[in-house]
Design an enzyme around this catalytic site. Structure first.
Site, PDB file in Angstrom:
ATOM      1  N   LYS A 274      11.589  18.017  34.657  1.00  0.00           N
ATOM      2  CA  LYS A 274      12.121  19.259  35.212  1.00  0.00           C
ATOM      3  C   LYS A 274      11.852  20.431  34.275  1.00  0.00           C
ATOM      4  O   LYS A 274      11.471  21.520  34.707  1.00  0.00           O
ATOM      5  CB  LYS A 274      13.629  19.105  35.477  1.00  0.00           C
ATOM      6  CG  LYS A 274      13.906  18.169  36.642  1.00  0.00           C
ATOM      7  CD  LYS A 274      15.362  17.732  36.767  1.00  0.00           C
ATOM      8  CE  LYS A 274      15.482  16.707  37.905  1.00  0.00           C
ATOM      9  NZ  LYS A 274      16.825  16.165  38.077  1.00  0.00           N
TER      10      LYS A 274
ATOM     11  N   GLN B 275      22.584  16.608  35.398  1.00  0.00           N
ATOM     12  CA  GLN B 275      21.852  15.372  35.698  1.00  0.00           C
ATOM     13  C   GLN B 275      22.836  14.222  35.907  1.00  0.00           C
ATOM     14  O   GLN B 275      23.703  13.968  35.076  1.00  0.00           O
ATOM     15  CB  GLN B 275      20.885  15.065  34.528  1.00  0.00           C
ATOM     16  CG  GLN B 275      19.994  13.870  34.761  1.00  0.00           C
ATOM     17  CD  GLN B 275      19.013  14.064  35.920  1.00  0.00           C
ATOM     18  OE1 GLN B 275      18.404  15.110  36.059  1.00  0.00           O
ATOM     19  NE2 GLN B 275      18.890  13.060  36.766  1.00  0.00           N
TER      20      GLN B 275
ATOM     21  N   ASP C  67      21.147  22.033  42.857  1.00  0.00           N
ATOM     22  CA  ASP C  67      21.077  20.682  43.428  1.00  0.00           C
ATOM     23  C   ASP C  67      21.647  20.656  44.845  1.00  0.00           C
ATOM     24  O   ASP C  67      21.477  19.680  45.576  1.00  0.00           O
ATOM     25  CB  ASP C  67      21.864  19.701  42.548  1.00  0.00           C
ATOM     26  CG  ASP C  67      20.954  18.746  41.798  1.00  0.00           C
ATOM     27  OD1 ASP C  67      19.786  18.587  42.214  1.00  0.00           O
ATOM     28  OD2 ASP C  67      21.416  18.146  40.809  1.00  0.00           O
TER      29      ASP C  67
END
Ligand code: NAD
Length: 313
Positions: A53, A97, A120
């Site tokens: 990422k 995460q 997200d």
């Protein structure tokens, strides 16, 4: 017949190039979209995802920073970090995460992320925006599935779509996105009766289960589009033979790494499907590309700018 292969690596590169062009255009107004990634502890898989990422952010010209609190960090300490990232204007996207360590209240952490920075798309506010068709941030993997369909000119409106899996991260948002594009959607899960029969209705079949090669040819209507979200690592020789016996390229990978990746869809499905995403190289690459797109989208939305939909080809 062999299915048309829907090349996720190529589509992801196309999206990254578009995001990069947008980031360059924003730079002329002195705006540089910024992504903060929070990685708690030392999970090797998570570390690899986060590296991907960060690398991608740099390639497309976004600002990024990584926070790596210790495994022992408490929910309260993490909440303080999120509050700080929420406050900082140069941060447009916050990604926590997953999975978080067991002692951390993951729901509380995700709820604390400012919905405007929730790249997200997991915050209940964004889930609500998606289900009521309001502009918001859409989860990356499901958004990637739609980009594959739309950019490959696969019709969605009026089509029968079957999604296997109902997770909050993949199955449910994919179902909602398909519904929002006017598909007739059926969501299946571990309690669904006669699963192969239900799946055979699908013009578009999305597998998000987490079981290696579970979707065999008897699940698939000839000519259907099959999107394989699953990523399963196989290390067992017998299992390898079940999927890839006689496949030279896979043999090489397996001999070299002692493992290979297989989706939730058995490779034999390529003989009946009309179009199919490979694993690896299908949905996976789109996930990070959509994270980049979401960070730029968040940067624009936070500044009240119009957000065009990504190209539909
Ligand atoms: P999950 O475990 O949260 O959900 C799995 C779903 O599958 C559940 O809803 C369950 O009801 C259903 N299911 C399980 N067994 C079943 C069965 N026998 N029959 C029918 N349904 C069954 O998993 P998830 O987070 O949604 O992920 C699914 C898969 O997608 C995994 O392989 C994961 O690694 C992969 N994934 C890939 C990406 C990507 O970037 N490509 C991103 C996220 C997840």
């Amino acid at each position: 017949m062999t299915a048309r292969i829907l090349d996720g690596t190529k589509l992801a590169a196309e999206i990254r190039a578009e995001v990069s062009a947008e980031a360059r255009a924003m730079a002329s107004s002195a705006i540089r979209p910024g992504l903060a990634v929070v990685l708690v502890g030392h999970n090797p898989a998570s570390e690899a995802y986060v590296r991907g990422k960060v690398k991608s952010s740099q390639e497309v010209g976004l600002y990024s920073e990584t926070h790596t609190p210790a495994e022992t960090e408490t929910t309260e300490e993490l909440l303080a970090l999120i509050a700080d990232l929420n406050r900082r204007d140069e941060i447009d996207g916050i990604l926590v995460q997953l999975p978080l360590p067991a002692h951390v209240d993951a729901k509380k952490i995700l709820l604390a992320v400012d919905p405007a920075k929730d790249v997200d798309g997991f915050h209940p506010m964004n889930v609500g925006y998606l289900s009521t068709q309001r502009p918001g941030l859409v989860p990356c993997t499901p958004a990637g599935v739609m980009e594959i369909l739309n950019r490959s000119a696969i019709p969605v409106a009026g089509q029968e779509a079957v999604v296997i899996g109902r997770s909050d991260i993949v199955g449910k948002p994919v179902a909602m996105l398909l519904l929002n594009q006017n598909a007739t959607v059926t969501v299946c899960h571990s309690k669904t009766r006669d699963l192969p029969e239900v799946c055979r209705r699908a013009d578009i079949l999305v597998a998000a289960i987490g079981r290696a090669g579970m979707v065999t040819r008897d699940y698939v209507k000839p000519g259907a589009t099959v999107i394989d979200v699953g990523i399963n690592k196989i290390t067992d020789r017998k299992e390898f033979d079940r999927f890839f016996s006689g496949n030279k390229k896979r043999e090489e990978t397996f001999a070299k790494n002692g493992s290979t990746l297989v989706g939730d869809v058995h490779p034999e499905v390529a003989e009946v499907a009309g179009a199919i995403t490979p694993v690896p190289g299908g949905v996976g690459p789109l996930t990070i590309a959509m994270l980049m797109a979401n960070t730029v989208k968040a940067a624009k939305m936070r500044r009240g700018q119009r957000v065009p939909e990504l190209a539909r080809k």
